[in-house]
Design an enzyme around this catalytic site. Structure first.
Site, PDB file in Angstrom:
ATOM      1  CB  CYS A  78     -71.921  -0.454 -47.768  1.00  0.00           C
ATOM      2  SG  CYS A  78     -72.087  -1.672 -46.471  1.00  0.00           S
ATOM      3  CG  HIS A 167     -72.952   3.571 -45.116  1.00  0.00           C
ATOM      4  ND1 HIS A 167     -73.832   3.332 -46.145  1.00  0.00           N
ATOM      5  CD2 HIS A 167     -72.759   2.378 -44.508  1.00  0.00           C
ATOM      6  CE1 HIS A 167     -74.180   2.060 -46.157  1.00  0.00           C
ATOM      7  NE2 HIS A 167     -73.541   1.455 -45.172  1.00  0.00           N
ATOM      8  CD  GLU A 169     -74.277   6.667 -47.513  1.00  0.00           C
ATOM      9  OE1 GLU A 169     -73.042   6.762 -47.730  1.00  0.00           O
ATOM     10  OE2 GLU A 169     -74.866   5.582 -47.426  1.00  0.00           O
ATOM     11  CB  VAL A 224     -93.910  24.039 -49.231  1.00  0.00           C
ATOM     12  CG1 VAL A 224     -93.624  22.578 -48.999  1.00  0.00           C
ATOM     13  CG2 VAL A 224     -92.717  24.695 -49.898  1.00  0.00           C
ATOM     14  CB  SER A 226     -99.620  22.844 -54.642  1.00  0.00           C
ATOM     15  OG  SER A 226    -100.043  23.356 -53.403  1.00  0.00           O
ATOM     16  CB  SER A 227     -97.208  27.373 -52.514  1.00  0.00           C
ATOM     17  OG  SER A 227     -98.314  27.062 -51.719  1.00  0.00           O
TER      18      SER A 227
END
Ligand code: XMP
Length: 536
Positions: A78, A167, A169, A224, A226-227
């Protein structure tokens, strides 16, 4: 490692280009249009994104492609395609009306490497107000639609240049992934080595080298990011990692115990700190939302620091920062380049260095990495939960009893979302799969829970509102609970989830019957903006 550079001109879909490239198992970096790296020895190709601006506007973004052209393949999408037309002898003009939406190709040259394998009338997604009325010197038109003649162009060469007005994507460009694969793999020569397993292997090795025999502190939240950092570090340095998980008293029902158990099963060295008394007594009587947040923020840092200081030989502070937290996004209106850093933490006197092993990953990649290390699915697919917890979901002052009421209502809602299964197909199915939810496609359909289909959900206690109800023969005068469930991809914008009526009826019934203190349930149907996800 091989990488693709995506230069961002401020399009809303730039991050999506990045995700599509990563889905091709190829590492990529999104950089502001004017921040091309000095050292590009590992770059194999460059993508120029779209933009809300016009290339001929006074305030258009200009980039010097001199260092790139002829050395690396370039794909302009684009604005990127228009920009290269503009500077390489073509012409861009206002299209008069904005072309927006699905179109089918009327012509496509499948001998062009970008369009190898394309269908004759492949559907593409257009979104532009300007048109390329003359393509760059030395270029051929390689795709057209009924209304857009120069829908794609190609300047052949050892390091070719491509431009697409549409586009690739975006999901509605049905062969967009094929186009990006043609560019990234065939033209740029990606070896497609970027995978969750490979990431774990290299990251564990790098963490060992980086950290050596030092000690590392990590704040766990049950979320999720930090784990996953904890499990990666545990794999790399084992006992040298100390995790701290603070219970501020406003977590979800049984969350502290459940998460501690999960962490222990994962073999993590976790110190659980029950600081709920301190937080709740400091919050007593406080009703103003910002004041509540400030108290929680201050207490959290103090409690965390008190624990961290006990680990006197710590040299590193690990954090679950992920890539979207760090992408420097272009603020088109102010043309200011803003950087989002998620760095807070310990006092400087501790001289801790930051360790952020997920800083290159998108959220869905973090989940894949977690899976590849065998983490339990319920930890990986957990919804985001705000740091101040239920405090921002209790309107008015906070008491233990109000927390209890909200925990019970929230628990019924969340368990219900997990139990209720829905069958999805088409775009809805693809969106859920793209977010990394593991589900098998059968006959074009997948079965997932409502919980997995939505970004985030929770209950809000309207503790300053009371209304009349009747239960049995008794008059009640109690609080309402609002339910909030939203769909989103990044929490920057969100829409309310269209939950099935039978589900809402059951949850409402269960909450009113089982949670003492609640006699009414409402559903929040506000989108963000103008509302926010949390109520406070
Ligand atoms: P809003 O309410 O601004 O929330 O639409 C956007 C996302 O951020 C989460 N959130 C927070 N997370 N500390 C956090 O760690 C906070 O103070 C906080 N406030 C909001 C929110 O849950 C949503 O995912």
């Amino acid at each position: 490692m091989q990488k693709i550079i995506i230069l961002d001109f401020g399009s809303q879909t730039t991050q999506l280009i990045g995700r599509r490239v990563r889905e091709l198992d190829t590492f990529c970096e999104i950089l502001p249009y004017n921040k091309y790296p000095e050292d590009d020895s590992d770059v194999i190709g460059v993508i120029l994104s779209g933009s809300p601006l016009s290339v001929y506007a006074d305030d258009a973004f200009h980039v010097d492609l001199g260092k790139i052209r002829g050395r690396l393949p370039i794909l302009g999408i684009c604005y990127g395609a228009q920009y290269m037309s503009h500077i390489y002898g073509g012409k861009v003009e206002s299209a008069g009306t904005r072309e927006y939406g699905r179109q089918n190709l009327a012509y496509v040259d499948t001998t062009c490497p970008l369009f190898k394998g394309f269908d004759a009338h492949s559907q593409v997604w257009m979104s532009h107000g300007d048109s390329i009325t003359r393509i760059p010197e030395g270029a051929h038109v390689v795709a057209s639609t009924e209304t857009v003649e120069n829908a794609a162009y190609y300047i052949p060469g050892e390091k070719p240049i491509f431009g697409t007005q549409f586009h690739p994507e975006v999901f509605h460009s049905l062969q967009g992934t094929l186009l990006l694969k043609n560019f990234v793999v065939d033209v740029c020569g990606s070896k497609q080595e970027w995978s969750a397993d490979a990431f774990v292997e290299t990251t564990v090795r790098e963490l060992r080298e980086q950290i050596g025999s030092d000690r590392v502190i990590l704040g766990l939240s049950g979320g999720v990011d930090s784990s996953v950092v904890a499990v990666l570090l545990n794999k790399a340095i084992g006992e040298q990692l100390t995790c701290i998980f603070v219970d501020h008293g406003m977590l979800r029902k049984n969350e502290f115990e459940d998460v501690m158990r999960d962490y222990e099963c994962l073999g993590l060295n976790v110190i659980g700190v029950d600081a709920s008394e301190r937080f709740l007594s400091d919050l007593a009587g406080v009703t103003e939302p910002e004041k509540k947040r400030k108290i929680i923020g201050r207490d959290f840092v103090e409690v965390f620091n008190d624990e961290a200081r006990k680990i006197t030989d710590a040299k590193w502070l690990a954090q679950g920062t992920i890539y979207p937290d760090r992408i420097e996004s272009l603020n088109i209106t102010g043309k200011v380049i803003k950087s989002h850093h998620n760095v807070g933490g310990l006092p400087e006197e501790m001289h801790l260095q930051l360790c952020e092993p997920l800083k290159w990953l998108f959220k869905d990649e973090v989940r894949r990495v977690g899976r590849s290390m065998g983490m339990p699915e319920h930890l990986i697919t957990r919804h985001p939960f705000p740091g101040p917890g239920l405090a921002v979901r209790i309107l008015g002052d906070i008491t233990r009893e109000k927390v209890r009421v909200l925990q019970d209502a929230d628990d019924i809602f969340i368990r219900g979302l997990r139990e209720y299964k829905v069958r999805l197909s088409g775009e809805e199915a693809r969106a859920v799969l793209a977010a990394g939810v593991p589900a098998d496609m059968q006959n074009g359909e997948i079965e997932v829970s409502l919980y997995d289909q939505i970004w985030q959900a929770g209950a809000i206690l309207l503790s300053e509102v009371r209304s009349v109800g009747v239960m049995g023969d008794e008059r009640t005068y109690e609080n309402p609970v609002a339910l909030r469930a939203v769909t989103s991809s990044d929490a920057m914008t969100a829409d309310w989830a269209h939950l099935p009526y039978d589900f809402m009826a059951k949850v409402s019934n269960d909450i009113i019957n089982k949670v003492k203190g609640v006699n009414r349930v409402c559903y929040d149907i506000s989108s963000k903006p103008p509302a926010t996800i949390e109520w406070e």
